[in-house]
Design an enzyme around this catalytic site. Structure first.
Site, mmCIF file in Angstrom:
data_model
loop_
_atom_site.group_PDB
_atom_site.id
_atom_site.type_symbol
_atom_site.label_atom_id
_atom_site.label_comp_id
_atom_site.label_asym_id
_atom_site.label_seq_id
_atom_site.Cartn_x
_atom_site.Cartn_y
_atom_site.Cartn_z
ATOM 1 N NE ARG A 24 35.382 49.026 39.952
ATOM 2 C CZ ARG A 24 34.361 48.293 40.383
ATOM 3 N NH1 ARG A 24 34.039 47.165 39.785
ATOM 4 N NH2 ARG A 24 33.648 48.683 41.419
ATOM 5 C CG ASN A 42 37.778 46.895 41.839
ATOM 6 O OD1 ASN A 42 38.468 47.787 41.371
ATOM 7 N ND2 ASN A 42 36.756 47.151 42.634
#
Length: 99
Positions: A24, A42
């Site tokens: 990320r 996520n």
């Protein structure tokens, strides 16, 4: 070539070893480098998903990065893109990591 200058929005989901490897953070960094907005998070089933918005040519660059590069320790097995649409204005002000 005019179409490449238009703004687009596309959703994505990346599978493989993409959680616990700073995926990320690297996605956010790459998106900001390209001047794109959107988000990344996520999922509960071990993937990373999000949305990208910006000039079509830059969005294509990030799609390629999500398919083939990712974070240094990630192992991408699949990248799916959906809901691609033309937009007249950006719907996000920056690129965020969502929890």
């Amino acid at each position: 070539m005019a179409a490449a200058a238009g703004l687009v929005s596309v959703d994505y989901e990346v599978s493989g070893k993409v959680q616990g490897v700073f995926f990320r953070k690297y996605t956010q960094g790459e998106a900001k480098r390209l001047g794109l907005v959107g988000w990344v998070q996520n999922t509960s089933h071990g993937t990373v998903q999000g949305q990208i918005q910006g000039p079509a040519d830059r969005v294509r660059e990030l799609q390629e990065w999500l398919r083939k590069v990712g974070s240094p320790q990630s192992r991408i097995s699949r990248a799916d893109f959906s809901n691609e649409r033309k937009i007249t204005a950006l719907e996000h002000k920056d690129f965020q990591i969502l929890k």
